[in-house]
Design an enzyme around this catalytic site. Structure first.
Site, PDB file in Angstrom:
ATOM      1  N   LYS A  23      26.272  37.719  53.727  1.00 57.37           N
ATOM      2  CA  LYS A  23      26.224  36.324  54.193  1.00 57.37           C
ATOM      3  C   LYS A  23      25.386  36.108  55.501  1.00 57.37           C
ATOM      4  CE  LYS A  23      30.185  33.883  54.800  1.00 57.37           C
ATOM      5  NZ  LYS A  23      29.281  32.974  54.384  1.00 57.37           N
ATOM      6  N   GLY A  31      22.862  33.437  55.563  1.00 55.74           N
ATOM      7  CA  GLY A  31      21.394  32.791  54.869  1.00 55.74           C
ATOM      8  C   GLY A  31      21.320  31.611  55.872  1.00 55.74           C
ATOM      9  N   GLU A  50      31.397  32.608  61.046  1.00 53.50           N
ATOM     10  CA  GLU A  50      31.923  32.661  59.721  1.00 53.50           C
ATOM     11  C   GLU A  50      32.728  34.082  59.749  1.00 53.50           C
ATOM     12  OE1 GLU A  50      28.665  30.610  56.936  1.00 53.50           O
ATOM     13  OE2 GLU A  50      28.440  32.800  57.236  1.00 53.50           O
TER      14      GLU A  50
END
Ligand code: 5RP
Length: 223
Positions: A99, A101, A108
Site C-alpha cells: 500500500k 501508492g 492507513e
C-alpha cells in the site's frame, strides 16, 4: 480501452458498494484512501444515518467524508474500530499487501492497527502471487532519505524519491523497484528498524482479513 477490457472504475464501484455489508450499524468506520475507497465513501454516504462517523486515513478522504456530511472522528478519540475498509496496490492470497501508492500509508497503517477487521477492496488486477512488482512505497523523514535508499540498494532494490510529494505527515516517499517480497512479514519487520523510516508500505502485520475483489464475473471474496 478494448471492448473486452474490464472497466476498472466499474469494478471499483462494485467493491465499494459491496463493502457496505461489512459496516456494523452504529459503528465508527475506519476509512482508507484512494480511488477505490472514494467509491466506498460515496456508497457510505447513502448509509450515513446508520453509522456514528468515520476515522479517516488522509486529508483527502476526510474532505470527501465531510463533503458527504459524514462526521470525521480523531483517531485518538476511539479505542478500537470494528472494521477498516481500504484499497491496496497489490494483495496476495494470504491478505498481505503493498500500500502507499497514494502516499497515505502511515495513517492507513495507524487506522488499520485500531481495527479488529481489515476489509480490502480492490479490482482483480491487484491480486498477485508474490508482492513486489508494484514499487514498494516507504515514507521517510527527509533527512534519512539517502541513507534509507542506500539500504534498499544493498538489498537489491532500486529506490526512487517520489518527486514533488510531501505526505500528510511532512514526510517523503521512496518507491523501491525490483524487490520480490517472498517473506512480507520479515521484510516489514526489518525495514521498520531502519532509522528515519516512518513506515513501510508492506502490510503483513496489519494484513487484510477479507478481500473483496472486483472481477468481470462480480465480487470475488477472499478470506
Ligand atoms: C493509498 C493506498 C491505496 O489504497 C492504494 O494506492 C490503492 O489505490 P486505488 O484504490 O486508487 O487503486 O494505499 O496510499
Amino acid at each position: 480501452m478494448s471492448a473486452a477490457a474490464p472497466d476498472v472504475a466499474r469494478l471499483k464501484a462494485l467493491v465499494g458498494e459491496a463493502a457496505l455489508a461489512y459496516v456494523p450499524p452504529g459503528s465508527v468506520v475506519g476509512v482508507g484512501t484512494g480511488s477505490t475507497v472514494n467509491a466506498f465513501i460515496d456508497a457510505l454516504a447513502r448509509a450515513k444515518h446508520v453509522i456514528a462517523g468515520a476515522v479517516s486515513s488522509s486529508q483527502a478522504s476526510s474532505e470527501r467524508l465531510r463533503g458527504h456530511g459524514i462526521p470525521v472522528i480523531d483517531a485518538n478519540d476511539v479505542e478500537t474500530l470494528q472494521v477498516y475498509i481500504d484499497g491496496a496496490d497489490e494483495i496476495d492470497a494470504s491478505g498481505c499487501m503493498i500500500k502507499g501508492g497514494g502516499a497515505a500509508l502511515t495513517r492507513e497503517k495507524i487506522v488499520a492497527d485500531l481495527a479488529q477487521r481489515f476489509v480490502c477492496i480492490a479490482d482483480g488486477s491487484k491480486l498477485v502471487d508474490v508482492l513486489g512488482r508494484f514499487p514498494l512505497p516507504v515514507e521517510v523523514i527527509p533527512m534519512a532519505a539517502a541513507q534509507v535508499a542506500r539500504r534498499f540498494v544493498a538489498l537489491g532494490g532500486r529506490p526512487a524519491l517520489r518527486a514533488g510529494v510531501v505526505t500528510d505527515n511532512g514526510g517523503q516517499i521512496l518507491d523501491v523497484h525490483g524487490l520480490a517480497i517472498t517473506d512480507p512479514a520479515a521484510l516489514e519487520a526489518e525495514i521498520n528498524q531502519w532509522p528515519g523510516v516512518v513506515s513501510v508500505g508492506i502490510f503483513a502485520r496489519n494484513r487484510a482479513n477479507v478481500c473483496l475483489l472486483g472481477t468481470a464475473a462480480g465480487v470475488r471474496t477472499l478470506t
